[in-house]
Design an enzyme around this catalytic site. Structure first.
Site, PDB file in Angstrom:
ATOM      1  N   HIS A   1      -3.638  -0.009   2.637  1.00 51.37           N
ATOM      2  CA  HIS A   1      -3.072   0.669   1.466  1.00 51.37           C
ATOM      3  C   HIS A   1      -1.675   1.268   1.676  1.00 51.37           C
ATOM      4  O   HIS A   1      -0.953   1.476   0.704  1.00 51.37           O
ATOM      5  CB  HIS A   1      -4.010   1.752   0.926  1.00 51.37           C
ATOM      6  CG  HIS A   1      -5.368   1.248   0.574  1.00 51.37           C
ATOM      7  ND1 HIS A   1      -5.571   0.209  -0.308  1.00 51.37           N
ATOM      8  CD2 HIS A   1      -6.608   1.634   0.995  1.00 51.37           C
ATOM      9  CE1 HIS A   1      -6.879  -0.018  -0.421  1.00 51.37           C
ATOM     10  NE2 HIS A   1      -7.520   0.820   0.368  1.00 51.37           N
TER      11      HIS A   1
ATOM     12  N   CYS B   1     -15.070  -0.657  -8.934  1.00 51.57           N
ATOM     13  CA  CYS B   1     -16.260  -0.173  -8.255  1.00 51.57           C
ATOM     14  C   CYS B   1     -16.509   1.305  -8.530  1.00 51.57           C
ATOM     15  O   CYS B   1     -15.631   2.147  -8.398  1.00 51.57           O
ATOM     16  CB  CYS B   1     -16.138  -0.410  -6.752  1.00 51.57           C
ATOM     17  SG  CYS B   1     -17.750  -0.380  -5.967  1.00 51.57           S
TER      18      CYS B   1
ATOM     19  N   SER C   1      -9.071  -1.671   4.943  1.00 49.84           N
ATOM     20  CA  SER C   1      -8.359  -1.047   3.829  1.00 49.84           C
ATOM     21  C   SER C   1      -7.153  -0.295   4.391  1.00 49.84           C
ATOM     22  O   SER C   1      -7.294   0.776   4.956  1.00 49.84           O
ATOM     23  CB  SER C   1      -9.285  -0.093   3.069  1.00 49.84           C
ATOM     24  OG  SER C   1     -10.335  -0.819   2.460  1.00 49.84           O
TER      25      SER C   1
ATOM     26  N   GLU D   1     -23.669  -0.599  -7.442  1.00 55.06           N
ATOM     27  CA  GLU D   1     -23.055  -1.755  -8.088  1.00 55.06           C
ATOM     28  C   GLU D   1     -22.977  -2.938  -7.146  1.00 55.06           C
ATOM     29  O   GLU D   1     -22.708  -2.778  -5.955  1.00 55.06           O
ATOM     30  CB  GLU D   1     -21.649  -1.397  -8.593  1.00 55.06           C
ATOM     31  CG  GLU D   1     -21.686  -0.345  -9.686  1.00 55.06           C
ATOM     32  CD  GLU D   1     -20.298   0.021 -10.186  1.00 55.06           C
ATOM     33  OE1 GLU D   1     -19.405  -0.854 -10.169  1.00 55.06           O
ATOM     34  OE2 GLU D   1     -20.115   1.182 -10.597  1.00 55.06           O
TER      35      GLU D   1
END
Length: 343
Positions: free
Chosen positions: A206, A328, A204, A89
């Site tokens: 989180h 994604c 990332s 993608e």
């Protein structure tokens, strides 16, 4: 097909380094080899000119649009088919950006991400990574490339760095507009400072809780959040680009007061931007998460305001193309599901 191999093929035909750069620059920028002042036949070796039609045809076959899904926000999610039939993608972003994939699948296995459910299938070559940018440029201008699609760039470091070098030199993209996104890997902090083109870095995060991070990112390297921030801060000061921290907001999991305190403790005063991204849940099935929910926009906005007041530059972001259910890995998963039904 890797970029050094492409350069060697041109050299074998008699191309000098300036010729290589001119040919690859024409490909990645989607422009003619002829200029107002000079035609290609005036400076390219004959053997190179004779090979170019087949050479460019081969490059253009590296990535083709399988399907495209425009979003109301000006983005467009593309399912891109590679030469071997695998798909990845790419996302055309508002304001002249593109998000590209670096792997087919992913080995990190983030529990809230569709991409990692099938594991890692294969690496993308550096030429396949750049081909996604070429494909995007055939549709709209591209001035920023984010390596934040399918895959973990740190697990395909050589190919990603080759792509970044070409895009930052022959590709005409500002180095700070090449954004390397990673869950955090010590190899990244070793290699990126040594690169000719030093990209901006997105980490990332989180969560600020090491135990929770191990549950959310089960196969990420064992780096405590505090150490990850320190490594990021050193890179930011060295390059002059602030670190972008990514935080997927999961209701009841990482939106607590304790997490707000942890973010303020780690990031206040740092050369950094915190990006809060409410979880992109797919309605009607196909959700990778086990009951994960997106907090209300009001709650997310309140968190951003409170972090601002505590000295953390914070942006509340929509994941591009949420209205087309294109988080994604989800386009690819739906396409594979349809193929399985048809088959």
């Amino acid at each position: 097909m890797r970029l050094p191999q492409l350069r060697q093929r041109l050299r074998d035909l008699g191309a000098a380094p300036c010729h290589e750069g001119r040919v690859l620059g024409a490909w990645v920028q989607g422009r003619s080899l002829d200029t107002r002042r000079r035609r290609a036949e005036d400076f390219l070796p004959l053997a190179v000119r004779e090979e170019l039609p087949g050479f460019f045809a081969e490059l253009n076959g590296l990535a083709r649009v399988h399907s495209e899904h425009p979003g109301e926000d000006g983005s467009a999610r593309m399912l891109v088919q590679l030469a071997d039939g695998q798909t990845v993608e790419s996302v055309l972003l508002p304001r002249d950006g593109v998000c590209v994939s670096t792997q087919v699948g992913c080995a990190v296995g983030c529990v809230f991400c569709m991409t990692g459910r099938a594991g890692l299938l294969r690496q993308l070559t550096s030429a396949e990574i750049v081909a996604q940018v070429v494909l995007a440029r055939s549709r709209r201008p591209v001035k920023k490339v984010v390596f934040m699609g399918m895959g973990e760039p740190a697990h395909n470091l050589d190919n990603v760095l080759e792509a970044i070098e070409l895009l930052g030199i022959e590709g005409g993209i500002g180095h700070k507009n090449l954004v390397f996104s990673t869950v955090g890997d010590r190899r990244v902090f070793e290699r990126l400072p040594q690169s000719m083109v030093k990209p901006a870095l997105a980490l990332s995060l989180h969560t600020t809780d090491a135990a929770l991070r191990r549950r959310l990112l089960p196969r990420a390297p064992e780096i405590a959040p505090a150490e990850l921030v320190e490594l990021g801060e050193a890179y930011a000061r060295r390059t002059g680009y602030p670190i972008q921290y990514q935080w997927t907001l999961l209701e009841g999991i990482n939106d607590s007061e304790a997490e707000l305190d942890g973010i303020a403790r780690l990031l206040a005063g740092k050369y950094a931007v915190m990006n809060l991204i409410p979880y992109n849940r797919v309605e009607g099935g196909g959700d990778p998460g086990d009951g994960f929910r997106r907090p209300s926009w009001e709650r997310a906005a309140g968190m951003a305001r409170r972090l601002h007041r505590r000295g953390v530059l914070t942006k509340l972001r929509h994941s591009a193309g949420q209205d087309v259910e294109g988080g994604c890995g989800q386009l690819r998963a739906r396409a594979l599901g349809v193929a399985a039904i048809i088959g």
